[in-house]
Design a protein around this motif. Sequence first.
Motif, PDB file in Angstrom:
ATOM      1  N   LEU A   5       8.777 -26.807  -4.121  1.00  0.00           N
ATOM      2  CA  LEU A   5      10.179 -26.417  -4.196  1.00  0.00           C
ATOM      3  C   LEU A   5      11.071 -27.640  -4.373  1.00  0.00           C
ATOM      4  O   LEU A   5      11.940 -27.696  -5.250  1.00  0.00           O
ATOM      5  CB  LEU A   5      10.550 -25.676  -2.903  1.00  0.00           C
ATOM      6  CG  LEU A   5      11.498 -24.497  -3.043  1.00  0.00           C
ATOM      7  CD1 LEU A   5      10.850 -23.404  -3.871  1.00  0.00           C
ATOM      8  CD2 LEU A   5      11.877 -23.966  -1.660  1.00  0.00           C
ATOM      9  N   VAL A   6      10.809 -28.643  -3.538  1.00  0.00           N
ATOM     10  CA  VAL A   6      11.664 -29.831  -3.544  1.00  0.00           C
ATOM     11  C   VAL A   6      11.418 -30.679  -4.793  1.00  0.00           C
ATOM     12  O   VAL A   6      12.353 -31.137  -5.440  1.00  0.00           O
ATOM     13  CB  VAL A   6      11.416 -30.671  -2.262  1.00  0.00           C
ATOM     14  CG1 VAL A   6      12.159 -31.999  -2.354  1.00  0.00           C
ATOM     15  CG2 VAL A   6      11.866 -29.880  -1.043  1.00  0.00           C
ATOM     16  N   LEU A   7      10.137 -30.873  -5.136  1.00  0.00           N
ATOM     17  CA  LEU A   7       9.812 -31.826  -6.204  1.00  0.00           C
ATOM     18  C   LEU A   7       9.798 -31.220  -7.600  1.00  0.00           C
ATOM     19  O   LEU A   7       9.892 -31.932  -8.589  1.00  0.00           O
ATOM     20  CB  LEU A   7       8.463 -32.487  -5.920  1.00  0.00           C
ATOM     21  CG  LEU A   7       8.439 -33.368  -4.665  1.00  0.00           C
ATOM     22  CD1 LEU A   7       7.062 -33.966  -4.462  1.00  0.00           C
ATOM     23  CD2 LEU A   7       9.501 -34.464  -4.744  1.00  0.00           C
ATOM     24  N   VAL A   8       9.630 -29.899  -7.702  1.00  0.00           N
ATOM     25  CA  VAL A   8       9.582 -29.290  -9.026  1.00  0.00           C
ATOM     26  C   VAL A   8      10.837 -28.490  -9.316  1.00  0.00           C
ATOM     27  O   VAL A   8      11.558 -28.754 -10.280  1.00  0.00           O
ATOM     28  CB  VAL A   8       8.330 -28.383  -9.193  1.00  0.00           C
ATOM     29  CG1 VAL A   8       8.319 -27.739 -10.566  1.00  0.00           C
ATOM     30  CG2 VAL A   8       7.076 -29.197  -8.958  1.00  0.00           C
ATOM     31  N   LEU A   9      11.102 -27.530  -8.447  1.00  0.00           N
ATOM     32  CA  LEU A   9      12.239 -26.651  -8.692  1.00  0.00           C
ATOM     33  C   LEU A   9      13.555 -27.406  -8.550  1.00  0.00           C
ATOM     34  O   LEU A   9      14.491 -27.213  -9.336  1.00  0.00           O
ATOM     35  CB  LEU A   9      12.185 -25.464  -7.720  1.00  0.00           C
ATOM     36  CG  LEU A   9      12.994 -24.249  -8.161  1.00  0.00           C
ATOM     37  CD1 LEU A   9      12.468 -23.711  -9.483  1.00  0.00           C
ATOM     38  CD2 LEU A   9      12.970 -23.163  -7.094  1.00  0.00           C
ATOM     39  N   GLY A  10      13.614 -28.317  -7.565  1.00  0.00           N
ATOM     40  CA  GLY A  10      14.836 -29.088  -7.321  1.00  0.00           C
ATOM     41  C   GLY A  10      15.323 -29.816  -8.562  1.00  0.00           C
ATOM     42  O   GLY A  10      16.419 -29.547  -9.063  1.00  0.00           O
ATOM     43  N   PRO A  11      14.513 -30.713  -9.104  1.00  0.00           N
ATOM     44  CA  PRO A  11      14.934 -31.453 -10.295  1.00  0.00           C
ATOM     45  C   PRO A  11      15.272 -30.543 -11.475  1.00  0.00           C
ATOM     46  O   PRO A  11      16.196 -30.839 -12.241  1.00  0.00           O
ATOM     47  CB  PRO A  11      13.700 -32.309 -10.620  1.00  0.00           C
ATOM     48  CG  PRO A  11      12.964 -32.436  -9.352  1.00  0.00           C
ATOM     49  CD  PRO A  11      13.214 -31.175  -8.604  1.00  0.00           C
ATOM     50  N   LEU A  12      14.522 -29.446 -11.578  1.00  0.00           N
ATOM     51  CA  LEU A  12      14.782 -28.519 -12.685  1.00  0.00           C
ATOM     52  C   LEU A  12      16.189 -27.944 -12.585  1.00  0.00           C
ATOM     53  O   LEU A  12      16.950 -27.922 -13.556  1.00  0.00           O
ATOM     54  CB  LEU A  12      13.766 -27.379 -12.674  1.00  0.00           C
ATOM     55  CG  LEU A  12      12.432 -27.656 -13.349  1.00  0.00           C
ATOM     56  CD1 LEU A  12      11.531 -26.445 -13.254  1.00  0.00           C
ATOM     57  CD2 LEU A  12      12.660 -28.030 -14.801  1.00  0.00           C
ATOM     58  N   LEU A  13      16.500 -27.481 -11.376  1.00  0.00           N
ATOM     59  CA  LEU A  13      17.823 -26.892 -11.169  1.00  0.00           C
ATOM     60  C   LEU A  13      18.909 -27.940 -11.390  1.00  0.00           C
ATOM     61  O   LEU A  13      19.957 -27.663 -11.972  1.00  0.00           O
ATOM     62  CB  LEU A  13      17.927 -26.308  -9.749  1.00  0.00           C
ATOM     63  CG  LEU A  13      17.121 -25.013  -9.553  1.00  0.00           C
ATOM     64  CD1 LEU A  13      17.177 -24.558  -8.103  1.00  0.00           C
ATOM     65  CD2 LEU A  13      17.635 -23.906 -10.475  1.00  0.00           C
ATOM     66  N   TYR A  14      18.598 -29.154 -10.942  1.00  0.00           N
ATOM     67  CA  TYR A  14      19.556 -30.243 -11.104  1.00  0.00           C
ATOM     68  C   TYR A  14      19.813 -30.504 -12.593  1.00  0.00           C
ATOM     69  O   TYR A  14      20.945 -30.743 -13.013  1.00  0.00           O
ATOM     70  CB  TYR A  14      19.034 -31.512 -10.423  1.00  0.00           C
ATOM     71  CG  TYR A  14      19.967 -32.684 -10.543  1.00  0.00           C
ATOM     72  CD1 TYR A  14      21.231 -32.643  -9.940  1.00  0.00           C
ATOM     73  CD2 TYR A  14      19.609 -33.821 -11.268  1.00  0.00           C
ATOM     74  CE1 TYR A  14      22.103 -33.716 -10.049  1.00  0.00           C
ATOM     75  CE2 TYR A  14      20.476 -34.888 -11.383  1.00  0.00           C
ATOM     76  CZ  TYR A  14      21.728 -34.842 -10.776  1.00  0.00           C
ATOM     77  OH  TYR A  14      22.578 -35.889 -10.903  1.00  0.00           O
ATOM     78  N   MET A  15      18.753 -30.399 -13.380  1.00  0.00           N
ATOM     79  CA  MET A  15      18.885 -30.641 -14.815  1.00  0.00           C
ATOM     80  C   MET A  15      19.740 -29.555 -15.475  1.00  0.00           C
ATOM     81  O   MET A  15      20.590 -29.834 -16.314  1.00  0.00           O
ATOM     82  CB  MET A  15      17.499 -30.689 -15.465  1.00  0.00           C
ATOM     83  CG  MET A  15      17.508 -31.277 -16.841  1.00  0.00           C
ATOM     84  SD  MET A  15      15.846 -31.604 -17.406  1.00  0.00           S
ATOM     85  CE  MET A  15      15.269 -29.953 -17.640  1.00  0.00           C
ATOM     86  N   VAL A  16      19.489 -28.300 -15.063  1.00  0.00           N
ATOM     87  CA  VAL A  16      20.296 -27.198 -15.611  1.00  0.00           C
ATOM     88  C   VAL A  16      21.762 -27.412 -15.234  1.00  0.00           C
ATOM     89  O   VAL A  16      22.668 -27.267 -16.068  1.00  0.00           O
ATOM     90  CB  VAL A  16      19.799 -25.829 -15.084  1.00  0.00           C
ATOM     91  CG1 VAL A  16      20.717 -24.714 -15.541  1.00  0.00           C
ATOM     92  CG2 VAL A  16      18.363 -25.572 -15.546  1.00  0.00           C
TER      93      VAL A  16
END
Lengths: 290, 323
Positions: free
Chosen positions: A26-37
């Motif tokens: 959640l922190v390392l994959v989804l986090g950065p993804l959401l941040y990028m969006v």
Amino acid sequence: MKSEKQKKTKYGASALLLVPMYLTALVLVLGPLLYMVYLSLMSRGEVWGFINDVTLDNYVQLMEPLYLNTFFASLKLALLSTALIILLGYPFGYFMARLSSDWKRRMMLLIMLPFWTSSLIRLYGWIIVFRSNGTLDQLLMFLGVTDSPLRLLYTYPAVVVGMIYALLPFMILAVYSSAEKMDWRLVDAARDLGASRLKAFTSITLPLTMPGLLSGIILTFIPSMGLFFIADILGGNKIVLVGSMIQDLMTRGRNLPLEAAMAVVLMAMTSALLWLYRKISRTSKLEGLV
Amino acid sequence: MSEYILKLENITKSFDDLTVLKHISLEVEKGEFITFLGPSGCGKTTTLRIISGLLEPDSGSVILHGQDVTALPPEKRNVNTVFQSYALFPHMTVEANVGYGLKLKKVPKAEISKRVSEILELVQLAGFEKRMPDELSGGQQQRVAIARALANGPEVLLLDEPLGALDLQLRRQMQLELKRLQKKLGITFIYITHDQEEAINMSDRIVVMDKGIFQQVGTPDEVYNHPKNEFVARFVGNANIIPMEDGTSLAIRTENILLDVPGGIPAVVMEKSFAGGLMRIMLRTAEGTEVVATRHGIDYAAEVGQMLTFGWEPQNAVAVEKE
């Protein structure tokens, strides 16, 4: 009844053990993804970074010919590379699956061997092969095929060769793992029922190895959209791909939001492909990788 | 009825250094049910694959309906196979499996689906058209495999231990059904099994195979009651082989061994077991020959280690050749 209860508690305990893994993901994959969006919806900062001002401008800007053409050029290169990788990798994986187990092991070692060296270093090796009066030119002139250097380095074919070189093993392994599981008696049955060799291949072998072929396509097509360093090293700066553009926008263009928007589009394309794969092969498992 | 549909002429086949078939020849009549009976590794499946065209013999020829087909690939022969493991195409429905051969022959779609449902009805699987193979039981998959092989209308149907994977009860039922099907269609069946009961129940003729050689070819009565050699007597009739002083051997079936015969051959009881309603008594003579006698019921009182004598009625002994 008792066993059911036991199962339940067992399942509950193991689910608890999975919590750290999900948290990490959640922190390392989804986090950065959401941040990028999120980033892709911001405005460009004057010097660096971004301003907290929600806008769709970045996506609109991607419609400009400059960016659109880069997308299409990348797509074209990826499609071409993938097509050639299929033509080379499918037969390779197929025949490898029919070898004796001793030869299978030897082939597997040969395929894995290059991975022990950094891909960047191996790519520089290609420069020596391709450069004017390099290994390839000398060989061709020695054999009398050509009489002057071909100057292949920094050309489109050199980039395609680099792509094939980097991604072919993934196709071979994907097809191989699918063909390995094939029951070859089915081909006998098809022949027995009146199928020629070719017909038996198209109606039995090909559909049954399709999961491997499809996952091979995914494993080669998706990276080939983003492997900018191959185009950079073997294509000079003549061939600009999405990958290089993202890198460029980030480092030299200092346009973080636009770069993020581009990455989001690339990711959407990738997800669409994976979704399509799941649809066709009815599995979320990528053959040869997982 | 002396029309030969299939002729094997002097066929030899080796894999690497191993000779699997040694100069075998056979003539099969039209409509005959012929069984290749032998232990695993005797060469029966190899023979079948040579008839179907999936294997090429090293020498010799396969004549089908008067035509030499030795060099023809499997798809050019009017012969179909029911494979041991069924080999159903897992990505196709029952209908597509059964209609596979017809589709290759470019039969119109409407006719394919008509023929497929007819054949499925014949093997009692009507209504299973849209199922996938993995949704069927073993017995049902077996029927689909038979239907698929019959769909092309072969002159000769090859069956490679087709009932091997089924349980005993289902196997008995399928034996009867296959026999009925063969009579009804009038197709020549070439059937492979290692089960002598199955061979005797179903066949017009039995080819007893061992070590790549046809040990005996004959009707069930011939191979059971008049075995040619020791192997046939032992494999088909479960017979005892008793070596004689003059170098010949006698084959005597277990139920024909008489016990406690005055003036008989002395032997010691080695083992006693009871199975399938039969008491099995294993004896050993002073020369080391092992002899098995069977008796109905459990009332025969002989203890392991006890000495007794045995013999046989002369009419129950068959002189057999050595292998």
